[in-house]
Scaffold this motif. Structure first.
Motif: not given
Ligand SMILES: [Mg+2]
Ligand SMILES: Nc1ncnc2c1ncn2[C@@H]1O[C@H](COP(=O)(O)OP(=O)(O)O)[C@@H](O)[C@H]1O
Lengths: 368, 419, 236
Positions: C43, C84, C160-161
Motif C-alpha cells: 500500500t 485500499e 489496492d487489494e
Molecule cells: Mg495494504
C-alpha cells in the motif's frame, strides 16, 4: 450545475407524460417572483414585533449558513462559529463608535473574521479529524476573556452599544421596517452567493472532502486547501452575521460569543438540516423562535423544553426540518406502493430498505 | 438544473411565500407600538384596575439561581398585595400588579428579544439581573421611553440620569461596597498595612476605586502591595503567596469567582498568612464559601450587606422575614428557603415600586419615572438598620448605602468599628 | 516505452521508514503486480506514487519526475488511485460517485458516455444507480471505486487489494471486469494483491515485496512457476 443535470437525467421511474404543475415554465418564474414580491411587501404590512423577529431570524440564519458551509457541506466539525459572529459584531460596533464609513465597517466586519478564520484554519486543518473541533472549541472559550481584556476596543465586560443605519428620511419607513429590509438585502445576497458556491464546482469539492479525504486527494482535490477555504468562508459569513447582529440587536458584549451559543448554533444547523440552504433558514428560525416559544410555555423551563424539542425533532426528522418534504413524500410513496397496482413495480429483490434509499436525493446530494 | 431539485426549490418557495402571506395577513395593526406614550392618555400596560410589569432575567443557565430569585421576590410581594385587593395608586385607583417574566439565559440578544416582545404589553420593565443583558436593550428602552428600573446590576451607567433617563439601578454599585469597607478601615485607630487583590475587570476596578477613595488621606492606612488576576484564572496561589510576603494585616480581595475565593482562603492559611479579609457581598456566603474556605482561622472576615438574611438566627423571629418567607412560598413559586440574596432584593424592589405607585398621579410612564425618582430614605422591608432606598441622588442606584458586617462563625453581625 | 518507473524508492511515516529502496517499472499499457505479505509495504508503494506519503528515491511518470508532487498534482497528470478499503462516498448516489471521478474533467458530453461505459462494465451498478453508495454490497462498492477511478480518464490505474473482503466469486467478477477494461482501454495498471492467483489473471509481470524491499521480480509465468511463490501466495 453540470452535476445536477446528471442526476436529473437518471433513468427515473417512469416520467409522467405532462410536466407536473410545479415544473411548468411559468410556475418556475412565478414562484420566485411571488417570493420576491412577498419579501418586499411583508415588512410594510407586518407588525413591528414580527418584523423585529424576522430580522433576528435573518441574523442567525446567516450565522447558521456559515456554519453549514464548513460543517454541513465540508464535514469539518466547527464549534467556534459564534466567535466569528462576535468578532464581526465587535468590529462593527467599534467602527460605528468611531464614525467610520459604514460601507468600510461592513467590509472590515467581513474581512477581519475571514482573516482570523483563515489563520485558524491554516493551523487547524492540518490536524484533521476531531483536532479541528478541539481548536474551534477554543475560539469562544478564548474569545470571551479576550473581549473582556481588550476593553479599549470592546468596552470590556460592559460591552459596546451602537445604533447605526438610521432609517433615511426619504424612505418614510419605521426603524423595524428599514432594519428588516437591510437584513433581507444583505442576508439574501449572502444566501444567493453561498447557494451558488455550494452548487458549483467548489461545492462539489467540499462534498468530496466531506465524503472521503483520500478519495478527494486521489481526485486531485487537496482536502487541506478546501477545508481552509470552507472554514474561511464560514468565518466571513459569520462576520456578516455579526454585522447584522449589531444592526438588529445594537449591542454586543463578551456574552455574545459565549460557548453555549456556539452549541446552540450547531443544534440549529442540525435541526434546520445540515448541508441545506433552506435548512439554514429554518435553523435561524429555530434559534430565534424556540426560546420565544418556550418562554411562552413556561419561562422557568426553557432549557428543559428546548432540549425536549431538540430530541423530538431529531428523532422524527434525523435529516432536520429541511428533510420534512422528503419524509412526507416517502411516506406517501410508501402508502401508494402499499396500495398496489398503481405503484411502479420495484426490483424484485428490493425490500423496504432499498425502496427508501430510492426517493429523491437530498438537497446536498443533488449538487454534490 | 435537476427536475427533482427544481421541484423541491419550488416547493420551498411556495411554502415560504405561503408563510409570508399568512404573516402579511396579520397586517400591521396599530402603529402606536414603541413610539412612546403620547400626552395624557394612559401608557401601555396599565388600566384602571391593573398594571403589568415585565422582567427579562436569566431563568436557565449558569445564573438561573439568582435570576429566578429576581422574579420570585417581586412576584411574591405583589402576589400578596393582589390577594388583599391590589395596590393603591396616587391617582386614587387600586390596581392589581401582574408580572410577566421571560428567560434570557444571560444572553444579551435574548434579553433584547424579550424586551421587544414585552415593551408594548407592559407598563415598565424591572428587576432583571445582569449587566450585559440590561445594557443590550438600554438604548432601545430610552428610544421607546420604556422605564427600565430597579434592575439588578452594579453598573453605574444605569444610575446616571443624564445618560439613562429611563433607567435606575437597584443594588449598590461596586464602588459603594468598596467605599463602605474603606470607611470602616479608615475609622480604625490602629496602623494597618493593606494588600489588595482584584479581578481585572470593571467589577474589580469598581471595588478598588471605592475602597481607595475612602482611605485616601488616612495616615494610618498603607497599601503595601496590589495585584490582579483574570476572571478566567483557575488559581491565584501565586498572587496569595506574593501578597503574604508583604506582611499586610488587612487583605482587600475584590474577587467574584466562588471557587477562587475558597481556594484563596485556604492558600493564605497554608502560607501562614492570617490577615483580616474584606470580601464582596456576592462572594461572602457563610455556607458556600467561608466554611469550606476555613475562614474561622482569620481574625476577621468583613463584608457588606443591606438586606436581612432570612437564614440568620438573629432574624428567625423577625416579622418582616416571616411575612416575606410566607409570601415567597405562596405567591413567588419559590417553595425552598431563598438561596440567593436576590430574592430579598427583589422583594424590596416590589416595596419600592409600591412607593412609586403611591405617588403616581397619572397612569403614564413619565409620571411613574418622576414618582420613582422622588423616593427619599425609604426603609424597605428586609432592609438592615442604617440602609435605605433613596432614588434622588444623581449617579447613585436606589440602594447606595450598605453596612459592613463581620463573620461570627455562622453568619454576619453588623459592626461599627474595625478592631 | 516505460510509463512509470520507481527506482530505490524509500518512504516513511514520521520517523518510521517502511520502504527501503523499492523499484518498479510499468510499460505503456502494461499491468504490473505487487505481491507480498501483510505489512510488506504494498500500500505504501502505491501511496508513494500518488504522493500521499513522504518519499525518497526516484519516481518518474511519462519521463517526468513526480516525486514530491502533491496528490492532487499527481492525479492531474492522469494517475488514478483506487485505495485500499475502496473509499466510496457513502452519502452520494452511485451516479454522483461516478461524476465525482470526473471532477477535473471539462468535457461534459464525454463524461456521460464514460458513465455509460462504467455501467456497462459493471452491470450491478446500473441496477443501483440511484442508491446511496453506503447501501451497496462490498463487491458493488469495489466496482464503484474502480468505476470512479476510470471516470478521471487516467493513463495509469493504481489498484489496492480489490479482492479484499469479497467472496471468491465476486472477486473474480471484479477482476474479470478490470481485465476487460484493460483490454478495451489500454490503461496501464499497478495491481496490489495478496491473492496472487487472482493477480496473475490480470498482470503481465509482478514484484514481490518483503519488509519494504523487492525480493523477487519476474513475469507472471516465471513467478507462477516458482516454489516459494507457490508456497507463500498460491496456497500450494
Ligand atoms: Mg495494504
Ligand atoms: N499511516 C501509517 N502510519 C504509520 N505506519 C504505517 C502507516 N500505514 C502503514 N504503516 C506501516 O507501514 C508498513 C507497511 O504497511 P503497508 O504499506 O500498508 O503494507 P501492506 O499494504 O503491504 O499490507 C507496516 O509495518 C505498517 O504498519
Amino acid at each position: 450545475m453540470a452535476s445536477a443535470s446528471s442526476v436529473s437525467s437518471a433513468p427515473a421511474s417512469s416520467a409522467p407524460s405532462a410536466p407536473p404543475f410545479r415544473q411548468r415554465p411559468w410556475v418556475r418564474w412565478a414562484l420566485p417572483l411571488l417570493l420576491l414580491v412577498v419579501l418586499v411587501v411583508a415588512p410594510l404590512v407586518l407588525s413591528e414585533g414580527v418584523n423585529e423577529t424576522l430580522a433576528r431570524i435573518g441574523v442567525f440564519a446567516v450565522a447558521v449558513l456559515g456554519l453549514n458551509v464548513v460543517m454541513g457541506y465540508t464535514g469539518q466539525v466547527s464549534l467556534g462559529q459564534i466567535f466569528f459572529l462576535g468578532v464581526g459584531a465587535y468590529v462593527t460596533a467599534y467602527g460605528v463608535q468611531n464614525d467610520w464609513n459604514i460601507v468600510g465597517v461592513f467590509a472590515l466586519a467581513c474581512l477581519i473574521p475571514a482573516v482570523a478564520g483563515l489563520l485558524v484554519a491554516l493551523a487547524a486543518a492540518r490536524l484533521g479529524g476531531l483536532a479541528i473541533a478541539m481548536v474551534t472549541i477554543a475560539l469562544p472559550i478564548v474569545g470571551v476573556p479576550l473581549a473582556k481584556r481588550l476593553s479599549e476596543f470592546t468596552g470590556g465586560s460592559q460591552g459596546l452599544s451602537a445604533r447605526f443605519a438610521e432609517t433615511p428620511e426619504w424612505t418614510g419607513l419605521y426603524d423595524d421596517q428599514w432594519q428588516l429590509y437591510v437584513v433581507l438585502v444583505i442576508g439574501g445576497l449572502v444566501f444567493v452567493l453561498t447557494r451558488a458556491l455550494v452548487r458549483g464546482k467548489y461545492g462539489r469539492a467540499f462534498a468530496i472532502v466531506r465524503g472521503n479525504e483520500n478519495v478527494a486527494s486521489s481526485m486531485g482535490i487537496s482536502p487541506y486547501r478546501y477545508k481552509v477555504l470552507a472554514f474561511t468562508i464560514a468565518s466571513l459569513i459569520g462576520g456578516v452575521s455579526g454585522f447584522l447582529y449589531m444592526l438588529v440587536i445594537q449591542y454586543t458584549s463578551p456574552e455574545t460569543m459565549s460557548f453555549g451559543h456556539s452549541i446552540e448554533l450547531l443544534a440549529a444547523m442540525v435541526i434546520g438540516g445540515a448541508g441545506s440552504i433552506v435548512g439554514s433558514l429554518l435553523g435561524g428560525a429555530y434559534y430565534v423562535l424556540i426560546p420565544e416559544l418556550t418562554n411562552q410555555v413556561d419561562p422557568n423551563l426553557t432549557s428543559l423544553l428546548q432540549g425536549a424539542i431538540l430530541l423530538v425533532v431529531l428523532f422524527l426528522l434525523p435529516g432536520g426540518l429541511a428533510s420534512l418534504p422528503r419524509a412526507l413524500t416517502r411516506g406517501r410513496r410508501r402508502t401508494r406502493v402499499g396500495r398496489g397496482p398503481a405503484a411502479t413495480p420495484s426490483t424484485p429483490s428490493s425490500t423496504t430498505g432499498s425502496a427508501t434509499a430510492e426517493p429523491a436525493p437530498t438537497e446536498r446530494q443533488g449538487h454534490a | 438544473m435537476n427536475k427533482q431539485f427544481r421541484s423541491r426549490t419550488a416547493r420551498g418557495i411556495a411554502v415560504a411565500s405561503a408563510l409570508a402571506l399568512t404573516l402579511t395577513a396579520c397586517g400591521r395593526g396599530d402603529e402606536g407600538g414603541g413610539g412612546g406614550s403620547r400626552g395624557g392618555s394612559a401608557s401601555p400596560g396599565i388600566t384602571d384596575d391593573s398594571v403589568t410589569l415585565g422582567i427579562t432575567t436569566p431563568l436557565s443557565g449558569a445564573t438561573a439561581g439568582p435570576g429566578t430569585c429576581t422574579v420570585a421576590g417581586v412576584k411574591a410581594y405583589f402576589g400578596a398585595k393582589n390577594a388583599e385587593g391590589g395596590v393603591e395608586f396616587g391617582d386614587g385607583k387600586t390596581r392589581t400588579v401582574e408580572i410577566e417574566a421571560l428567560d434570557d439565559a444571560y444572553d444579551p440578544q435574548q434579553a433584547k428579544a424579550n424586551y421587544d416582545q414585552l415593551k408594548d404589553d407592559v407598563f415598565a420593565m424591572t428587576a432583571g439581573l445582569g449587566t450585559p443583558t440590561n445594557r443590550a436593550w438600554r438604548e432601545a428602552a430610552i428610544a421607546d421611553e420604556v422605564p427600565q428600573v430597579l434592575v439588578m446590576t452594579g453598573d453605574p451607567l444605569f444610575s446616571d440620569p443624564e445618560e439613562s433617563p429611563w433607567q435606575l439601578g437597584f443594588v449598590p454599585i461596586y464602588q459603594n461596597e468598596g467605599e463602605a469597607m474603606g470607611e470602616l478601615l479608615a475609622s480604625s485607630t490602629g496602623e494597618h498595612k493593606v494588600a489588595i487583590l482584584s479581578q481585572n475587570d470593571d467589577f474589580g476596578e469598581g471595588y478598588v476605586e471605592g475602597f481607595k477613595s475612602a482611605i485616601e488621606g488616612s495616615d494610618n492606612i498603607e497599601i503595601v502591595n496590589e495585584l490582579t488576576y483574570e476572571a478566567t484564572d483557575t488559581s491565584v496561589d501565586a498572587q496569595i503567596t506574593e501578597l503574604a510576603s508583604s506582611g499586610a494585616d488587612v487583605f482587600f480581595n475584590a474577587m467574584s469567582v466562588t471557587p477562587l475565593m475558597i481556594s484563596a482562603l485556604q492558600k493564605a492559611q497554608q502560607v501562614n498568612w492570617t490577615p483580616s479579609w474584606f470580601l464582596p457581598s456576592n462572594t461572602s456566603s457563610p455556607g458556600a464559601i467561608l466554611e469550606p474556605g476555613g475562614a474561622a482561622a482569620y481574625p476577621g472576615i468583613y463584608s457588606v450587606a443591606f438586606s436581612k438574611t432570612p437564614a440568620a438566627p438573629a432574624f428567625a423571629d423577625n416579622e418582616d422575614v416571616q411575612t416575606y418567607l410566607a409570601a415567597l412560598k405562596e405567591h413567588g413559586d419559590y417553595p425552598d428557603p431563598p438561596a440567593f440574596p436576590h430574592c430579598q432584593w427583589s422583594w424590596m424592589v416590589g416595596a419600592t415600586l409600591e412607593q412609586a405607585f403611591a405617588e403616581m398621579t397619572e397612569p403614564t410612564r413619565e409620571n411613574f419615572m418622576e414618582a420613582l425618582r422622588s423616593i427619599e430614605g425609604f426603609e424597605a422591608p428586609l432592609m438592615l438598620p442604617d440602609t435605605s432606598v433613596s432614588t434622588g441622588e444623581d449617579g447613585q442606584p436606589a440602594v447606595s448605602t450598605v453596612v459592613v458586617q463581620k463573620y461570627n462563625g455562622k453568619g454576619y453581625d453588623t459592626v461599627e468599628t474595625f478592631e | 516505452m516505460t510509463l512509470l518507473e520507481l527506482e530505490g524508492v524509500t518512504a516513511s511515516y514520521g520517523p518510521v521508514q517502511v520502504l527501503d529502496g523499492v523499484s518498479l517499472s510499468v510499460p505503456d499499457n502494461g499491468a504490473v503486480g505487487i505481491l507480498g505479505a501483510n505489512g510488506a509495504g504494498k500500500t505504501t508503494t502505491l501511496r508513494a506514487i500518488s504522493g500521499t506519503v513522504k518519499t525518497g528515491g526516484r519516481i518518474t511518470f511519462d519521463g517526468k519526475d513526480i516525486r514530491g508532487l502533491r496528490p492532487d498534482q499527481v492525479a492531474a497528470l492522469g494517475i488514478a488511485h483506487v485505495p485500499e478499503g475502496r473509499g466510496t462516498l457513502g452519502d452520494l448516489t452511485v451516479r454522483e460517485n461516478l461524476r465525482v471521478g470526473a471532477y477535473l474533467r471539462k468535457d461534459s458530453k464525454a463524461i456521460e458516455q464514460d458513465i455509460d461505459y462504467c455501467l456497462d462494465l459493471f452491470p450491478n451498478l446500473q441496477e443501483r444507480i440511484r442508491s446511496n453508495a453506503s447501501a451497496l454490497s462490498g463487491g458493488e462498492q469495489q466496482m464503484l471505486a474502480v468505476g470512479r477511478a476510470i471516470m478521471s480518464k487516467p493513463r495509469l490505474l493504481l489498484l489496492d487489494e480489490a479482492s479484499l473482503g469479497l467472496a471468491p466469486s465476486t472477486a473474480k467478477n471484479v477482476y474479470d471486469a478490470i481485465r476487460r477494461l484493460r483490454v478495451e482501454s489500454g490503461i496501464a495498471m499497478v495491481v496490489v494483491e495478496q491473492n496472487a492467483n487472482l493477480a496473475f489473471t490480470l498482470v503481465d509481470s509482478a514484484t514481490v515485496l518483503e519488509v519494504g524491499r523487492n525480493v523477487l521480480t519476474g513475469t507472471s509465468a516465471e513467478l507462477k512457476g516458482m516454489d516459494e511463490i507457490r508456497r507463500a501466495y498460491l496456497g500450494g
